[in-house]
Design a protein around this motif. Structure first.
Motif, mmCIF file in Angstrom:
data_model
loop_
_atom_site.group_PDB
_atom_site.id
_atom_site.type_symbol
_atom_site.label_atom_id
_atom_site.label_comp_id
_atom_site.label_asym_id
_atom_site.label_seq_id
_atom_site.Cartn_x
_atom_site.Cartn_y
_atom_site.Cartn_z
ATOM 1 N N GLU A 126 0.831 -1.209 0.000
ATOM 2 C CA GLU A 126 0.000 0.000 0.000
ATOM 3 C C GLU A 126 0.866 1.261 0.000
ATOM 4 O OE1 GLU A 126 -3.478 2.053 -0.342
ATOM 5 O OE2 GLU A 126 -3.096 -0.095 -0.537
ATOM 6 N N ARG A 127 1.982 1.233 0.742
ATOM 7 C CA ARG A 127 2.894 2.385 0.726
ATOM 8 C C ARG A 127 3.446 2.601 -0.684
ATOM 9 N NH1 ARG A 127 4.869 0.229 5.608
ATOM 10 N NH2 ARG A 127 6.754 -0.541 4.557
ATOM 11 N N MET A 128 3.754 1.515 -1.356
ATOM 12 C CA MET A 128 4.239 1.629 -2.731
ATOM 13 C C MET A 128 3.190 2.294 -3.621
ATOM 14 S SD MET A 128 7.301 0.447 -3.129
ATOM 15 C CE MET A 128 8.491 -0.406 -2.097
ATOM 16 N N ARG A 129 1.961 1.884 -3.474
ATOM 17 C CA ARG A 129 0.887 2.426 -4.309
ATOM 18 C C ARG A 129 0.684 3.919 -4.056
ATOM 19 N NH1 ARG A 129 -4.371 3.632 -4.307
ATOM 20 N NH2 ARG A 129 -4.532 3.271 -2.060
ATOM 21 N N MET A 130 0.864 4.341 -2.790
ATOM 22 C CA MET A 130 0.608 5.737 -2.431
ATOM 23 C C MET A 130 1.756 6.662 -2.829
ATOM 24 S SD MET A 130 -2.409 5.823 -1.118
ATOM 25 C CE MET A 130 -2.401 7.424 -0.307
ATOM 26 N N THR A 131 2.974 6.148 -2.816
ATOM 27 C CA THR A 131 4.122 7.041 -3.019
ATOM 28 C C THR A 131 4.602 7.100 -4.461
ATOM 29 O OG1 THR A 131 5.622 5.238 -2.420
ATOM 30 C CG2 THR A 131 4.941 6.729 -0.664
ATOM 31 N N LEU A 132 4.341 6.089 -5.260
ATOM 32 C CA LEU A 132 4.834 6.069 -6.638
ATOM 33 C C LEU A 132 3.783 6.637 -7.581
ATOM 34 C CD1 LEU A 132 6.593 2.577 -6.727
ATOM 35 C CD2 LEU A 132 7.666 4.817 -6.545
ATOM 36 N N ARG A 133 4.265 7.399 -8.550
ATOM 37 C CA ARG A 133 3.361 8.031 -9.502
ATOM 38 C C ARG A 133 3.867 7.803 -10.932
ATOM 39 N NH1 ARG A 133 0.659 8.030 -5.811
ATOM 40 N NH2 ARG A 133 -0.475 9.702 -4.741
ATOM 41 N N PRO A 134 2.958 7.729 -11.895
ATOM 42 C CA PRO A 134 3.393 7.591 -13.303
ATOM 43 C C PRO A 134 4.260 8.769 -13.710
ATOM 44 C CG PRO A 134 1.046 7.154 -13.075
ATOM 45 C CD PRO A 134 1.488 7.732 -11.768
ATOM 46 N N THR A 135 5.225 8.525 -14.598
ATOM 47 C CA THR A 135 6.121 9.589 -15.068
ATOM 48 C C THR A 135 5.892 9.932 -16.537
ATOM 49 O OG1 THR A 135 7.802 7.955 -15.674
ATOM 50 C CG2 THR A 135 7.919 8.882 -13.454
ATOM 51 N N SER A 136 5.137 9.092 -17.259
ATOM 52 C CA SER A 136 4.991 9.313 -18.700
ATOM 53 C C SER A 136 3.588 9.736 -19.101
ATOM 54 C CB SER A 136 5.368 8.038 -19.466
ATOM 55 O OG SER A 136 4.557 6.958 -19.034
ATOM 56 N N ARG A 164 13.537 -1.620 -1.734
ATOM 57 C CA ARG A 164 14.330 -1.103 -2.851
ATOM 58 C C ARG A 164 14.064 -1.890 -4.129
ATOM 59 N NH1 ARG A 164 20.222 -0.073 0.102
ATOM 60 N NH2 ARG A 164 19.569 1.757 1.313
ATOM 61 N N ILE A 165 13.932 -3.202 -4.003
ATOM 62 C CA ILE A 165 13.671 -4.020 -5.191
ATOM 63 C C ILE A 165 12.323 -3.663 -5.797
ATOM 64 C CG2 ILE A 165 13.317 -6.359 -6.057
ATOM 65 C CD1 ILE A 165 15.208 -7.365 -3.900
ATOM 66 N N LEU A 166 11.289 -3.648 -4.962
ATOM 67 C CA LEU A 166 9.944 -3.373 -5.475
ATOM 68 C C LEU A 166 9.841 -1.958 -6.024
ATOM 69 C CD1 LEU A 166 7.738 -5.135 -2.771
ATOM 70 C CD2 LEU A 166 8.410 -5.980 -5.022
ATOM 71 N N ARG A 167 10.472 -0.984 -5.346
ATOM 72 C CA ARG A 167 10.428 0.397 -5.834
ATOM 73 C C ARG A 167 11.081 0.487 -7.219
ATOM 74 N NH1 ARG A 167 9.489 5.029 -3.258
ATOM 75 N NH2 ARG A 167 9.639 4.006 -1.226
ATOM 76 N N ASN A 168 12.190 -0.254 -7.386
ATOM 77 C CA ASN A 168 12.873 -0.238 -8.683
ATOM 78 C C ASN A 168 12.008 -0.854 -9.773
ATOM 79 O OD1 ASN A 168 14.698 -1.801 -10.744
ATOM 80 N ND2 ASN A 168 16.001 -0.173 -9.922
ATOM 81 N N LEU A 169 11.401 -2.014 -9.492
ATOM 82 C CA LEU A 169 10.579 -2.699 -10.495
ATOM 83 C C LEU A 169 9.348 -1.875 -10.858
ATOM 84 C CD1 LEU A 169 10.744 -6.382 -9.166
ATOM 85 C CD2 LEU A 169 12.141 -5.316 -10.947
ATOM 86 N N LEU A 170 8.659 -1.314 -9.831
ATOM 87 C CA LEU A 170 7.469 -0.515 -10.105
ATOM 88 C C LEU A 170 7.808 0.787 -10.815
ATOM 89 C CD1 LEU A 170 5.586 -1.130 -6.743
ATOM 90 C CD2 LEU A 170 4.942 -2.010 -8.991
ATOM 91 N N SER A 171 8.934 1.401 -10.436
ATOM 92 C CA SER A 171 9.347 2.643 -11.098
ATOM 93 C C SER A 171 9.642 2.393 -12.564
ATOM 94 C CB SER A 171 10.582 3.224 -10.404
ATOM 95 O OG SER A 171 10.291 3.585 -9.072
ATOM 96 N N ASN A 172 10.315 1.274 -12.877
ATOM 97 C CA ASN A 172 10.575 0.947 -14.278
ATOM 98 C C ASN A 172 9.271 0.749 -15.042
ATOM 99 O OD1 ASN A 172 13.314 1.108 -14.216
ATOM 100 N ND2 ASN A 172 13.694 -1.087 -14.139
ATOM 101 N N GLY A 173 8.318 0.030 -14.409
ATOM 102 C CA GLY A 173 7.039 -0.190 -15.069
ATOM 103 C C GLY A 173 6.319 1.114 -15.362
ATOM 104 N N LEU A 174 6.309 2.037 -14.394
ATOM 105 C CA LEU A 174 5.647 3.324 -14.584
ATOM 106 C C LEU A 174 6.389 4.188 -15.599
ATOM 107 C CD1 LEU A 174 4.812 4.071 -10.847
ATOM 108 C CD2 LEU A 174 3.170 3.507 -12.651
ATOM 109 N N LYS A 175 7.715 4.058 -15.629
ATOM 110 C CA LYS A 175 8.523 4.891 -16.516
ATOM 111 C C LYS A 175 8.302 4.523 -17.984
ATOM 112 C CE LYS A 175 12.705 5.448 -15.164
ATOM 113 N NZ LYS A 175 14.149 5.196 -14.897
ATOM 114 N N PHE A 176 8.143 3.210 -18.252
ATOM 115 C CA PHE A 176 8.078 2.760 -19.639
ATOM 116 C C PHE A 176 6.670 2.333 -20.063
ATOM 117 C CE2 PHE A 176 12.488 1.890 -18.300
ATOM 118 C CZ PHE A 176 13.129 2.755 -19.160
ATOM 119 N N THR A 177 5.653 2.794 -19.323
ATOM 120 C CA THR A 177 4.258 2.520 -19.696
ATOM 121 C C THR A 177 3.554 3.849 -19.926
ATOM 122 O OG1 THR A 177 4.236 0.502 -18.356
ATOM 123 C CG2 THR A 177 2.112 1.422 -18.988
ATOM 124 N N GLU A 178 3.108 4.080 -21.141
ATOM 125 C CA GLU A 178 2.462 5.347 -21.480
ATOM 126 C C GLU A 178 0.957 5.307 -21.268
ATOM 127 O OE1 GLU A 178 4.054 5.778 -25.507
ATOM 128 O OE2 GLU A 178 5.306 7.409 -24.729
#
Length: 561
Positions: free
Chosen positions: A295-305, A331-345
């Motif tokens: 849930e913390r991951m869902r609240m703190t990460l935002r799409p970038t594209s 750190r692992i999950l933040r990296n994986l989710l950030s990559n997904g958000l970064k490369f998903t339009e």
């Protein structure tokens, strides 16, 4: 053999005195020659008849000898008088060595000899041989003696020839042996030199790797201080306590701050990579609430594209808690989710957490509907500083260290990280060993292996499973460690210096304090002949945590039976 002792009778002779023995000997040689036997076999048949003839006369008995031609053999039967004592004497024994078979029948007083005829040779019929034998002249003792002397001389000449050939062969073998010994010695010197060169290269590679890690760590530490100062000054300038800035000044200073923060993130990743390569990433596991973490991951990460991307999380009821290092997992999950958000339009980035009861692993699956990764780059993305070429990669910021660092963190916790992709997006699967609580399954484990990297990998796999882990680079060090602290289980490699695995297990079997310690052989050896002291054997190739833990449970259960 009895079925072979039949044939057409060629000739019969009565044996009463020495003259008859000579005649029987000559007749035997002639019959053998007529039947197609070579010279040496002719002499063997004649000599066998002489030996038996002398035995008959020494008993003071008379006899008759009959020569028969079988289908593929020559048979000689010697019928003794009733007064003869038929037994396996020295003469009979010697005769048996000269022919292919010999039988004694005391009931009827008969000795039967058999000599097999060479196959594939044309031979005359019984009638032709009988016609030839009728033309023979009677043999005198002197004639037969002369014939024996000629045979002995011929045999002696053959023996001398064979002896000469044998000496020549021995000389050739000795020369070949000397040549092979010199070549082997030269090869051994080459192998020793090659090993020395490889050791030198290995030492150079280790020094280069250590130097690289020291460089990374030193530079990272040295860069952090000025970067933190820059970021701090930027915050003072744009903060509420600073002097008012015009819009362009504010924009420029914010760019400086953003660049400094990006550089600081890169420096931090470099330092963490250096720690990972040096094996200094030591997990600090604790019980983690996975529902709260997701849930913390869902609240703190935002799409970038773009705004057309949603982030969703789903944690199974069976996967509520995990005994793991929370910082590393985050750190692992933040990296994986950030990559997904970064490369998903557009579309969705989704995190799902579930328990794989079959492998006793917690499975974290991150899927997205982004641009995907070409198949040829699926493993290269785990190389440091590699980025998949493409238009989105050009627009987005990145160092190429995120995924390599995430995989190293996963391995440090005894897990794995795999990536798969298609035209519809990318899926990252993180597997970590599942523990229901913080209580280890086994107390102390000893890893005896000369491969330092393999020992480190096994240590990571046993994180949370074993309370204490000891390591030994060879069998002698392992014995010393076990003498100080007897383990609950020993993982032993067969191929170790100084004292190999087989000898180590034998020493353990001879020690009353260690003979009950379960032994798990983990080796690359291909032989199926493993020491009987091993409770379980597992291959190093493709070793995974679940298979290792299953093998340990089997070894423990084997001793409990």
């Amino acid at each position: 053999m009895t079925g072979e002792m039949a044939g057409d009778e060629l000739i019969r002779i009565r044996v009463v005195d020495d003259q008859d023995v000579f005649a029987m000997r000559k007749l035997g040689r002639e019959v053998a020659e007529a039947s197609g036997l070579d010279t040496q076999d002719q002499i063997r048949v004649a000599t066998a008849l002489s030996e038996i003839g002398r035995e008959v006369l020494s008993e003071g008995a008379a006899a008759s000898a009959a020569f028969l031609l079988g289908h593929d053999n020559l048979i000689v039967t010697i019928d003794l008088s009733a007064m003869a004592d038929l037994r396996p004497t020295d003469g009979v024994t010697l005769a048996g060595r000269l022919v292919d078979a010999i039988e004694l029948d005391p009931a009827v007083g008969r000795i039967t000899m058999l000599k097999r005829l060479p196959a594939g040779r044309p031979r005359p019929s019984a009638e032709e041989i009988r016609a030839r034998l009728t033309k023979l002249t009677p043999a005198t003792a002197l004639d037969e003696l002369r014939q024996q002397n000629r045979e002995l001389a011929a045999t002696l000449e053959e023996v001398l020839q064979l002896n000469t050939e044998l000496q020549e062969t021995n000389q050739g073998v000795l020369a070949l042996y000397n040549q092979l010994s010199e070549e082997l010695e030269e090869t051994n010197r080459g192998v020793v030199a090659l090993y020395a060169e490889l050791d030198g290269k290995s030492a150079q590679l280790r020094e280069a790797s250590d130097a690289k890690n020291r460089f990374w760590a030193t530079v990272s530490h040295e860069l952090r201080t000025p970067l933190n100062s820059i970021i701090g000054l930027v915050r003072l300038l744009v903060g509420p306590g600073g002097d008012p800035l015009v819009e362009e000044q504010l924009h420029q200073i914010q760019l400086i701050g953003s660049s400094a923060e990006t550089l600081l993130s890169l420096v931090s990743e470099l330092l963490d990579m250096a720690k990972a390569e040096a094996g200094r990433l030591a997990p600090q596991p604790s019980v983690v609430d996975l529902v709260a973490l997701a849930e913390r991951m869902r609240m703190t990460l935002r799409p970038t594209s773009g705004t057309d991307v949603t982030l969703s999380v789903k944690v199974s009821e069976k996967a509520a808690e995990l005994f793991v290092d929370e910082v590393m997992l985050t750190r692992i999950l933040r990296n994986l989710l950030s990559n997904g958000l970064k490369f998903t339009e557009e579309g969705e980035v989704r995190l799902e957490v579930d328990l794989d009861a079959g492998t006793h692993e917690m499975v974290f699956t991150v899927t997205d509907t982004g641009i995907g990764v070409p198949e040829e780059h699926l493993e290269r993305v785990f190389e440091e500083f590699f980025q998949v070429p493409g238009p989105i990669q050009v627009r987005t910021k990145g160092t190429g260290l995120g995924l390599p660092y995430a995989r190293r963190l996963a391995q440090a916790m005894g897990g794995s990280l795999q990536l798969s992709s298609s035209s519809e997006g990318t899926t990252a699967v993180l597997r970590l060993p599942h523990r229901y609580d913080g209580t280890p399954v086994i107390g102390r484990v000893l890893i005896a292996d000369d491969d330092e990297e393999f020992r480190a990998a096994v240590r990571r796999m046993l994180t949370g499973f074993a309370a204490h882990i000891d390591e030994a680079p060879d069998g002698l060090v392992a014995l010393e460690a076990m003498a100080a602290n007897p383990p609950d289980l020993a993982l032993v490699d067969l191929l170790m210096p100084r004292l190999d695995g087989a000898a180590l297990m034998q020493r353990m079997a001879d020690d009353p304090r260690l003979r009950e310690v379960p032994v798990l052989v983990v080796t690359v050896a291909t032989s199926s002949q493993y020491p009987r002291e091993a409770d379980t054997v597992i291959s190093k190739h493709g070793l995974r945590r679940e298979s290792l833990l299953e093998a340990i449970r089997n070894a423990l259960g084997h001793r409990d039976e």
